[in-house]
Structures are given as C-alpha cells and as structure tokens.
Design an enzyme around this catalytic site. Structure first.
Site, PDB file in Angstrom:
ATOM      1  N   ASP A 138     -68.640   4.717 -43.541  1.00  0.00           N
ATOM      2  CA  ASP A 138     -67.366   5.082 -42.934  1.00  0.00           C
ATOM      3  C   ASP A 138     -67.586   6.123 -41.844  1.00  0.00           C
ATOM      4  O   ASP A 138     -68.134   7.190 -42.105  1.00  0.00           O
ATOM      5  CB  ASP A 138     -66.394   5.599 -43.995  1.00  0.00           C
ATOM      6  N   HIS A 145     -57.715  12.550 -35.054  1.00  0.00           N
ATOM      7  CA  HIS A 145     -57.879  12.752 -36.492  1.00  0.00           C
ATOM      8  C   HIS A 145     -58.805  13.944 -36.753  1.00  0.00           C
ATOM      9  O   HIS A 145     -58.512  14.804 -37.592  1.00  0.00           O
ATOM     10  CB  HIS A 145     -58.458  11.482 -37.132  1.00  0.00           C
ATOM     11  N   GLU A 210     -56.105   6.206 -45.770  1.00  0.00           N
ATOM     12  CA  GLU A 210     -56.543   6.388 -44.385  1.00  0.00           C
ATOM     13  C   GLU A 210     -56.510   5.024 -43.709  1.00  0.00           C
ATOM     14  O   GLU A 210     -57.167   4.087 -44.158  1.00  0.00           O
ATOM     15  CB  GLU A 210     -57.954   7.001 -44.310  1.00  0.00           C
ATOM     16  N   GLU A 212     -57.570   2.498 -41.192  1.00  0.00           N
ATOM     17  CA  GLU A 212     -58.780   2.328 -40.384  1.00  0.00           C
ATOM     18  C   GLU A 212     -58.954   0.867 -39.976  1.00  0.00           C
ATOM     19  O   GLU A 212     -58.383  -0.035 -40.573  1.00  0.00           O
ATOM     20  CB  GLU A 212     -60.019   2.767 -41.188  1.00  0.00           C
ATOM     21  N   ASP A 244     -59.160   3.477 -46.533  1.00  0.00           N
ATOM     22  CA  ASP A 244     -60.109   4.382 -47.189  1.00  0.00           C
ATOM     23  C   ASP A 244     -59.307   5.348 -48.064  1.00  0.00           C
ATOM     24  O   ASP A 244     -59.005   6.472 -47.660  1.00  0.00           O
ATOM     25  CB  ASP A 244     -60.912   5.128 -46.109  1.00  0.00           C
ATOM     26  N   ARG A 248     -57.764  14.057 -51.774  1.00  0.00           N
ATOM     27  CA  ARG A 248     -58.004  15.273 -50.985  1.00  0.00           C
ATOM     28  C   ARG A 248     -58.395  16.459 -51.851  1.00  0.00           C
ATOM     29  O   ARG A 248     -59.136  17.340 -51.411  1.00  0.00           O
ATOM     30  CB  ARG A 248     -56.753  15.631 -50.184  1.00  0.00           C
ATOM     31  N   GLN A 251     -61.948  16.099 -52.666  1.00  0.00           N
ATOM     32  CA  GLN A 251     -62.748  16.155 -51.432  1.00  0.00           C
ATOM     33  C   GLN A 251     -63.066  17.591 -51.013  1.00  0.00           C
ATOM     34  O   GLN A 251     -64.214  17.910 -50.688  1.00  0.00           O
ATOM     35  CB  GLN A 251     -61.980  15.438 -50.314  1.00  0.00           C
ATOM     36  N   LYS A 264     -63.895   9.516 -52.334  1.00  0.00           N
ATOM     37  CA  LYS A 264     -63.734   8.286 -51.561  1.00  0.00           C
ATOM     38  C   LYS A 264     -64.209   7.045 -52.323  1.00  0.00           C
ATOM     39  O   LYS A 264     -63.739   5.945 -52.057  1.00  0.00           O
ATOM     40  CB  LYS A 264     -64.562   8.380 -50.267  1.00  0.00           C
ATOM     41  N   THR A 268     -61.935   1.255 -51.820  1.00  0.00           N
ATOM     42  CA  THR A 268     -61.648   1.013 -50.402  1.00  0.00           C
ATOM     43  C   THR A 268     -61.048  -0.385 -50.328  1.00  0.00           C
ATOM     44  O   THR A 268     -61.642  -1.325 -50.856  1.00  0.00           O
ATOM     45  CB  THR A 268     -62.936   1.060 -49.558  1.00  0.00           C
ATOM     46  N   GLU A 385     -52.662  14.544 -42.597  1.00  0.00           N
ATOM     47  CA  GLU A 385     -52.193  14.966 -41.272  1.00  0.00           C
ATOM     48  C   GLU A 385     -50.676  14.948 -41.186  1.00  0.00           C
ATOM     49  O   GLU A 385     -50.050  15.870 -40.682  1.00  0.00           O
ATOM     50  CB  GLU A 385     -52.759  14.027 -40.197  1.00  0.00           C
TER      51      GLU A 385
HETATM   52 CA    CA Z   1     -62.214   7.561 -43.732  1.00  0.00          CA
END
Ligand code: CA
Length: 439
Positions: A138, A145, A210, A212, A244, A248, A251, A264, A268, A385
C-alpha cells in the site's frame, strides 16, 4: 503515448441492451474482468467480462470456441478460477481478447446467439478476489492526504521530507485481501486511551476506511531486474477500487518505529471488476503538476511518457449507510469525492519504484494508491481527515452523528471515468459493512 483503437469508439453499442444506457458502469467500451460463479451453487469460479447487467462467461466462450487465435488462447486462461494466467500473458493477449469480446458483443455481431448463451445475469452471481495475490503493497501518494495527516498529527512542516522524492509505501497483508461485500469484523488491538500510560487490549473504537485505487501487476520482473518507468504501463493489467480498512487507535501506538501492521492487516476490500489499462486509455492525463517548488525527480522516476500521460482520470466517491438508515429505508448518503488524477505519484512511478531495488513483482500482485484525498472536507477519502481525528463529527440524513465507523455502518465506494467524445465507464462498487467485534 497510450493510443485509442476501435474498442474505444463512442459510437459502438451492444446487443446487450442494458449496456447502452447512460447510467451503466459497463458499456461495451469498458469490458472489465472479474471472477464469478452463480451464488448458492458449487459450480467453479471462472473469469467473466461485465457488460451492462450481464457477465460474459469466459469458460462458456472458451467451450463454445467463440474466439480464434491469440484471443482464443487468452480466453482459455480467462476461464480459470483466477485471472493470474491471463495477467501473465501480457498486453498483446489482453488486447486481442478485448477486441474479440468487443466484436462479439457489438450490435450486429454474427455470433450474437452464441454470445447470448454465454451470458450470466449479475444479480445471480457471487464474486471472488480476481487474482491469487502473493504480495500486497500500500502506497501513500496523495499530497493532500499526507498533508492533512501531518496537520492532524501536528507535524511542522506537515509533510515528511521524503514525500516528494519517492512514492512511500508499506508491505501489506495479501491473505486478508477480500472481495467487496464481505463484512469487516471490528478488530481488537492494543490501544492507549487518552490519559492512560499503558495500552489495553480491546475492540477498536476508531475504525476507518481509506478510499483508494488498486492496481494489479500483470507481467512482473525477475529478481534483481528493475522495471524501467517507460515499460511500467505495459506491466499493469488494470485498476480496481480498494478499501484499506484502518484501525486508527491501534495504528498510532504500533507504528513506532516500523510502520502499519495490525492496524491494517485485518482486512482490505477490493471491487469485483478490474478495469483494464486498455479500457482506461481515453482517460489518461498528464501526471499531476508537481509545482515549481518540487525537488528534481530521480531519473528512474522520470520519463517523458509518464509526464505526458502517466495520470489516470478516475473520480472516486464514498457513500455511507448506517444500520438505522437501512432500517428506515434511506438511501446511502454521499460523503466525499476524490480525483485520482491529482495524486502526486502515478501508478507507473509506484511500480517502477517498487521494483527499483530489484524486488521481484509477481503476476497478480496488488498495490494500493493510498487514500485519494483533496484539500477540502468533501474530497477527503477517510474519516480521520473528514472528522479531524474525531474532533468534528458529521451528521447523517437521519440526524445520527459519526466520527468513526460504528457496527452496522456500510461504506460504499464507486469510481468512474468521463471525457468528451468517449463513452463514460465505471468501476462498479466496493462495499463493506462493519460487523461487531468478537466477544
Ligand atoms: Ca492506505
């Protein structure tokens, strides 16, 4: 320079009438590949091509000998239970099969009756991950971002110094790449709660998505032999939508100093359909403008062809459906829209960088673009975000507030490409609903 051909002609229409409607993702100019079988059945998974609301069954086409020559050889591999053999054949075979499928599905085709016998309605099928993925990587290639994330983490300046020198990435987990529609089980993890001085092991509270773009490697490279950037667009088979899923709260604690791991690797999601690079030719655009301040590119990341049309103009959208909205019969609510053409690094630069140390990429490998985000709230491709790390909730149409994902929430990604003079094409959906943590 990527060139269009007769398969891109906006004047083409199909004898599959649902492929000719303005709102379909799958007109005859798209022809993405996926792996499917009728649901509730134990028939084998095999390759298919989306057309309107139907799937052209590659195994049925091969059995009926609907194609000749190189296209027949390619169709035989597309009849297998993954797309790996087709992906390994390279662009000559991919293109021959696309042309043969396009001619078969065109209005006026002499083989319409035989083609119709090879159709399976989409609403009767289930899908599998399109390739056997040995490796998943990834990247982190959206400047907005990266900048938004840096600001949320109060870094000054918000960008890490390497960002404009190379496409940054981490190695992800291939075994937990899952097809769209599968539930995302809320993971447990080590979490340091605000004010605590030690972690506790508990279900995560800051579960996020996420948005993507994913890319499948077609033809890889032998170990020790990098892929020149100028060859990269011959090596990528196609693109998909990719979620993804991210925890958080795991993380933040675990990334010090080696990067994302369990935050993560629990899951996915990928969309069922792989839109081929050939289908995307009309939507190739110059690589995003790096700006006057940008450092010079390393030679292996710079090529006139990549500058000219290394970008792909895909618009991606996220919508959101909570359990209560679903119970009330409400439609999914639009959350954000991102523009992949603005990404700082192209998918070809990602591939060339990945192989630049001689790392061997393999057929069927998957890599993600990183979250596709913009500078304003309705372009932000993740909740971290969009809610300022949970500080600014958003409201759903039924009055519910959200910061991060709650059990029962469903996240739905869509993607499409449009350009004057060409038929618009879409990516279908990548969707997933949050299931409660195991007790
Ligand atoms: Ca990602």
């Amino acid at each position: 320079m990527a060139m269009t051909n007769e398969t891109h002609d906006a004047g083409l229409s199909s004898w599959v009438s649902t492929a000719n409607t303005a709102k379909t993702d799958f007109p005859i100019q798209n022809l993405p590949f996926g792996i499917f079988r009728r649901h509730g059945d134990d028939e084998p998974f095999r390759g298919g091509v989306a057309i309107g609301d139907q799937i052209l069954d590659m195994a049925a086409c091969a059995a009926a000998e609907l194609f000749d020559g190189v296209a027949a050889a390619a169709a035989a591999t597309a009849a297998e239970s993954s797309l790996n053999s087709l992906m390994a054949l390279g662009p000559g075979h991919w293109s021959a099969l696309r042309l043969a499928v396009s001619r078969l599905l065109r209005r006026g085709s002499p083989d319409q009756a035989a083609g119709a016998a090879a159709l399976v309605p989409m609403d009767e099928v289930e899908y599998a991950v399109p390739s056997v993925i040995a490796n998943y990587t990834d990247f982190y290639t959206s400047l907005d971002h990266a900048t938004n994330g840096g600001r949320l983490n109060r870094r000054e300046p918000p960008l890490f110094p390497n960002f404009k020198h190379m496409p940054v990435a981490y190695h992800g987990r291939a075994s937990s790449v899952t097809i769209s529609g599968a539930p995302c089980r809320r993971p447990w993890g080590q979490i340091v709660r605000p004010g605590a001085d030690a972690p506790t092991f508990e279900p995560v509270r800051m579960l996020d998505y996420e948005m993507e773009i994913g890319a499948y490697v077609g033809v890889g490279n032998p170990m020790g032999y990098p892929i020149p950037l100028v060859e990269a667009d011959q090596r990528v088979f196609g693109l998909c939508l990719l979620n993804d899923w991210s925890a958080r709260d795991i993380q933040g604690w675990e990334m010090q100093p080696l990067g994302p791991f369990l935050s993560k690797s629990f899951m996915t999601s990928v969309s069922p359909w792989v839109v081929t690079m050939e289908a995307l030719v009309p939507f190739r655009v110059p690589a995003a403008d790096r700006g006057a301040e940008a450092p010079a590119l390393a030679p292996y990341l710079d090529d006139p062809s990549d500058r000219a049309d290394g970008g792909v103009d895909v618009t991606v959208e996220v919508s959101f459906l909570s359990e209560k909205m679903r119970a009330a019969g409400l439609a999914a609510d639009f959350r954000s829209r991102g523009y992949f053409r603005k990404n700082y690094w192209t998918i070809f630069q990602m591939l060339a960088h990945h192989a630049s140390n001689g790392c061997n990429l393999e057929t069927g490998d998957l890599y993600g673009s990183g979250t596709v985000s913009g500078p304003v709230r309705d372009e932000m491709g993740c909740l971290l975000e969009l809610t300022d790390r949970g500080a600014s909730p958003f409201q759903l149409p039924n009055g519910e507030d959200r910061t991060f994902l709650e059990d029962g929430d469903e996240v739905i990604f869509r993607g499409h490409c449009a350009r004057n003079g060409f038929a618009s094409i879409g990516f279908g959906k990548c969707r997933g609903r949050v299931a409660p943590a195991h007790s």
